[in-house]
Design a protein around this motif. Structure first.
Motif, PDB file in Angstrom:
ATOM      1  N   SER A 133      17.580  54.866  37.981  1.00 51.96           N
ATOM      2  CA  SER A 133      18.593  53.968  38.526  1.00 51.96           C
ATOM      3  C   SER A 133      19.178  54.550  39.803  1.00 51.96           C
ATOM      4  O   SER A 133      19.159  55.769  40.008  1.00 51.96           O
ATOM      5  CB  SER A 133      19.704  53.759  37.492  1.00 51.96           C
ATOM      6  OG  SER A 133      20.630  52.805  37.931  1.00 51.96           O
ATOM      7  N   MET A 134      19.717  53.684  40.633  1.00 49.20           N
ATOM      8  CA  MET A 134      20.429  54.116  41.834  1.00 49.20           C
ATOM      9  C   MET A 134      21.914  53.894  41.575  1.00 49.20           C
ATOM     10  O   MET A 134      22.319  52.804  41.153  1.00 49.20           O
ATOM     11  CB  MET A 134      19.982  53.295  43.044  1.00 49.20           C
ATOM     12  CG  MET A 134      20.677  53.647  44.342  1.00 49.20           C
ATOM     13  SD  MET A 134      20.148  55.226  45.044  1.00 49.20           S
ATOM     14  CE  MET A 134      18.550  54.792  45.710  1.00 49.20           C
ATOM     15  N   LEU A 135      22.705  54.926  41.800  1.00 47.41           N
ATOM     16  CA  LEU A 135      24.150  54.797  41.659  1.00 47.41           C
ATOM     17  C   LEU A 135      24.729  54.372  42.997  1.00 47.41           C
ATOM     18  O   LEU A 135      24.577  55.076  44.003  1.00 47.41           O
ATOM     19  CB  LEU A 135      24.784  56.122  41.219  1.00 47.41           C
ATOM     20  CG  LEU A 135      26.321  56.134  41.201  1.00 47.41           C
ATOM     21  CD1 LEU A 135      26.870  55.145  40.179  1.00 47.41           C
ATOM     22  CD2 LEU A 135      26.835  57.544  40.926  1.00 47.41           C
ATOM     23  N   LEU A 139      27.001  50.907  39.120  1.00 47.12           N
ATOM     24  CA  LEU A 139      28.222  51.279  39.807  1.00 47.12           C
ATOM     25  C   LEU A 139      29.344  51.360  38.791  1.00 47.12           C
ATOM     26  O   LEU A 139      29.186  50.981  37.640  1.00 47.12           O
ATOM     27  CB  LEU A 139      28.559  50.256  40.914  1.00 47.12           C
ATOM     28  CG  LEU A 139      28.735  48.793  40.507  1.00 47.12           C
ATOM     29  CD1 LEU A 139      30.128  48.507  39.945  1.00 47.12           C
ATOM     30  CD2 LEU A 139      28.488  47.893  41.694  1.00 47.12           C
ATOM     31  N   TYR A 140      30.463  51.867  39.243  1.00 45.12           N
ATOM     32  CA  TYR A 140      31.676  51.785  38.456  1.00 45.12           C
ATOM     33  C   TYR A 140      32.823  51.524  39.402  1.00 45.12           C
ATOM     34  O   TYR A 140      32.772  51.844  40.581  1.00 45.12           O
ATOM     35  CB  TYR A 140      31.914  53.040  37.598  1.00 45.12           C
ATOM     36  CG  TYR A 140      31.946  54.339  38.363  1.00 45.12           C
ATOM     37  CD1 TYR A 140      33.121  54.797  38.957  1.00 45.12           C
ATOM     38  CD2 TYR A 140      30.798  55.113  38.483  1.00 45.12           C
ATOM     39  CE1 TYR A 140      33.140  55.995  39.662  1.00 45.12           C
ATOM     40  CE2 TYR A 140      30.812  56.304  39.188  1.00 45.12           C
ATOM     41  CZ  TYR A 140      31.994  56.737  39.766  1.00 45.12           C
ATOM     42  OH  TYR A 140      32.019  57.915  40.465  1.00 45.12           O
ATOM     43  N   THR A 141      33.837  50.875  38.876  1.00 43.56           N
ATOM     44  CA  THR A 141      35.033  50.570  39.651  1.00 43.56           C
ATOM     45  C   THR A 141      36.224  50.698  38.732  1.00 43.56           C
ATOM     46  O   THR A 141      36.091  50.708  37.509  1.00 43.56           O
ATOM     47  CB  THR A 141      34.933  49.161  40.287  1.00 43.56           C
ATOM     48  OG1 THR A 141      35.998  48.980  41.213  1.00 43.56           O
ATOM     49  CG2 THR A 141      34.965  48.065  39.236  1.00 43.56           C
ATOM     50  N   ASN A 142      37.385  50.819  39.307  1.00 44.53           N
ATOM     51  CA  ASN A 142      38.588  50.935  38.499  1.00 44.53           C
ATOM     52  C   ASN A 142      38.899  49.593  37.855  1.00 44.53           C
ATOM     53  O   ASN A 142      38.769  48.548  38.495  1.00 44.53           O
ATOM     54  CB  ASN A 142      39.759  51.397  39.371  1.00 44.53           C
ATOM     55  CG  ASN A 142      40.936  51.815  38.539  1.00 44.53           C
ATOM     56  OD1 ASN A 142      41.644  50.984  37.995  1.00 44.53           O
ATOM     57  ND2 ASN A 142      41.127  53.110  38.417  1.00 44.53           N
ATOM     58  N   GLY A 199      25.480  39.395  39.908  1.00 42.31           N
ATOM     59  CA  GLY A 199      24.480  39.798  38.936  1.00 42.31           C
ATOM     60  C   GLY A 199      24.697  41.103  38.193  1.00 42.31           C
ATOM     61  O   GLY A 199      23.872  41.499  37.378  1.00 42.31           O
ATOM     62  N   PHE A 200      25.793  41.792  38.450  1.00 41.04           N
ATOM     63  CA  PHE A 200      26.077  43.014  37.702  1.00 41.04           C
ATOM     64  C   PHE A 200      26.655  42.640  36.344  1.00 41.04           C
ATOM     65  O   PHE A 200      27.421  41.691  36.224  1.00 41.04           O
ATOM     66  CB  PHE A 200      27.071  43.909  38.456  1.00 41.04           C
ATOM     67  CG  PHE A 200      26.452  44.690  39.577  1.00 41.04           C
ATOM     68  CD1 PHE A 200      26.017  45.995  39.385  1.00 41.04           C
ATOM     69  CD2 PHE A 200      26.304  44.125  40.835  1.00 41.04           C
ATOM     70  CE1 PHE A 200      25.437  46.718  40.425  1.00 41.04           C
ATOM     71  CE2 PHE A 200      25.731  44.837  41.883  1.00 41.04           C
ATOM     72  CZ  PHE A 200      25.304  46.136  41.677  1.00 41.04           C
ATOM     73  N   ILE A 201      26.282  43.421  35.338  1.00 39.57           N
ATOM     74  CA  ILE A 201      26.746  43.191  33.972  1.00 39.57           C
ATOM     75  C   ILE A 201      27.532  44.420  33.536  1.00 39.57           C
ATOM     76  O   ILE A 201      27.071  45.557  33.705  1.00 39.57           O
ATOM     77  CB  ILE A 201      25.544  42.989  33.019  1.00 39.57           C
ATOM     78  CG1 ILE A 201      24.676  41.904  33.579  1.00 39.57           C
ATOM     79  CG2 ILE A 201      25.990  42.820  31.593  1.00 39.57           C
ATOM     80  CD1 ILE A 201      24.279  40.778  32.770  1.00 39.57           C
ATOM     81  N   GLU A 202      28.690  44.183  32.957  1.00 40.66           N
ATOM     82  CA  GLU A 202      29.490  45.304  32.453  1.00 40.66           C
ATOM     83  C   GLU A 202      28.776  45.950  31.276  1.00 40.66           C
ATOM     84  O   GLU A 202      28.344  45.270  30.354  1.00 40.66           O
ATOM     85  CB  GLU A 202      30.875  44.818  32.025  1.00 40.66           C
ATOM     86  CG  GLU A 202      31.763  45.937  31.542  1.00 40.66           C
ATOM     87  CD  GLU A 202      33.174  45.486  31.175  1.00 40.66           C
ATOM     88  OE1 GLU A 202      33.769  46.159  30.305  1.00 40.66           O
ATOM     89  OE2 GLU A 202      33.670  44.488  31.737  1.00 40.66           O
ATOM     90  N   VAL A 257      35.313  50.758  34.903  1.00 38.56           N
ATOM     91  CA  VAL A 257      34.415  49.741  34.368  1.00 38.56           C
ATOM     92  C   VAL A 257      33.038  50.025  34.946  1.00 38.56           C
ATOM     93  O   VAL A 257      32.867  50.080  36.167  1.00 38.56           O
ATOM     94  CB  VAL A 257      34.876  48.325  34.785  1.00 38.56           C
ATOM     95  CG1 VAL A 257      33.883  47.269  34.271  1.00 38.56           C
ATOM     96  CG2 VAL A 257      36.288  48.054  34.270  1.00 38.56           C
ATOM     97  N   TYR A 258      32.065  50.246  34.080  1.00 36.70           N
ATOM     98  CA  TYR A 258      30.693  50.547  34.484  1.00 36.70           C
ATOM     99  C   TYR A 258      29.865  49.271  34.433  1.00 36.70           C
ATOM    100  O   TYR A 258      29.944  48.520  33.466  1.00 36.70           O
ATOM    101  CB  TYR A 258      30.093  51.613  33.573  1.00 36.70           C
ATOM    102  CG  TYR A 258      30.723  52.960  33.792  1.00 36.70           C
ATOM    103  CD1 TYR A 258      30.119  53.901  34.596  1.00 36.70           C
ATOM    104  CD2 TYR A 258      31.951  53.278  33.217  1.00 36.70           C
ATOM    105  CE1 TYR A 258      30.706  55.136  34.819  1.00 36.70           C
ATOM    106  CE2 TYR A 258      32.546  54.496  33.438  1.00 36.70           C
ATOM    107  CZ  TYR A 258      31.923  55.425  34.241  1.00 36.70           C
ATOM    108  OH  TYR A 258      32.514  56.637  34.471  1.00 36.70           O
ATOM    109  N   MET A 259      29.051  49.062  35.484  1.00 40.85           N
ATOM    110  CA  MET A 259      28.260  47.858  35.579  1.00 40.85           C
ATOM    111  C   MET A 259      26.849  48.206  36.062  1.00 40.85           C
ATOM    112  O   MET A 259      26.674  49.179  36.801  1.00 40.85           O
ATOM    113  CB  MET A 259      28.915  46.881  36.557  1.00 40.85           C
ATOM    114  CG  MET A 259      30.354  46.540  36.179  1.00 40.85           C
ATOM    115  SD  MET A 259      31.149  45.398  37.330  1.00 40.85           S
ATOM    116  CE  MET A 259      30.627  43.843  36.603  1.00 40.85           C
TER     117      MET A 259
END
Length: 148
Positions: free
Chosen positions: A69-71, A108-111, A125-128, A140-142
């Motif tokens: 995966s690419m972060l 990715l992750y975001t606050n 298209g990102f899924i948590e 929150v990781y997606m």
């Protein structure tokens, strides 16, 4: 134009990060993670990219290859340049780069307080996958699966 960041770009990169994330400090209660990153090291490692428009750096992107995966570690656009499609361009570049490196997904992750980011990532298209607290930040990781 998107290119690898050069060491002489560090101040511009840090200024964009500062400007883009400062408004979230009050909401989160502390500095968001990207404000503490070592951009000198990220640039030297070839992980930071910049978006140049009208001769100025207007956006930054940090990509970190991982196993399978690419972060997408950070994406930020100068507040003065927002609304011009630069964020979308950077996201498309991130996906293209991940595919070219034969990654099956980009993550990715975001606050969790950055609700507008979570909504945007969900729309494209990102899924948590999960939520966790790290370094005092509730994240929150997606993940987004990439078509070959």
């Amino acid at each position: 134009m998107i290119r690898l960041a050069q060491i002489q770009d560090r101040r511009a990169v840090e200024a964009i990060v500062e400007a883009a994330y400062t408004p979230y400090i009050r909401r989160i209660g502390q500095k968001p993670g990207p404000m503490s990153d070592d951009y000198d090291a990220l640039i030297r490692e070839g992980r930071a990219h910049v978006l140049v428009d009208e001769g100025m750096i207007q956006g930054i992107l940090v990509l970190i290859p991982e196993e399978g995966s690419m972060l997408l570690d950070n994406i930020a656009v100068s507040p003065a340049a927002q609304g011009r499609g630069h964020g979308r361009t950077l996201l498309q570049f991130a996906e293209k780069t991940a595919r070219a490196a034969h990654h099956a997904s980009i993550r990715l992750y975001t606050n969790e307080a950055m609700t507008e980011n979570i909504a945007l990532y969900s729309r494209i298209g990102f899924i948590e996958t999960h939520r966790a607290e790290e370094k005092g930040l509730r994240r929150v990781y997606m993940t987004k699966r990439l078509d070959p």
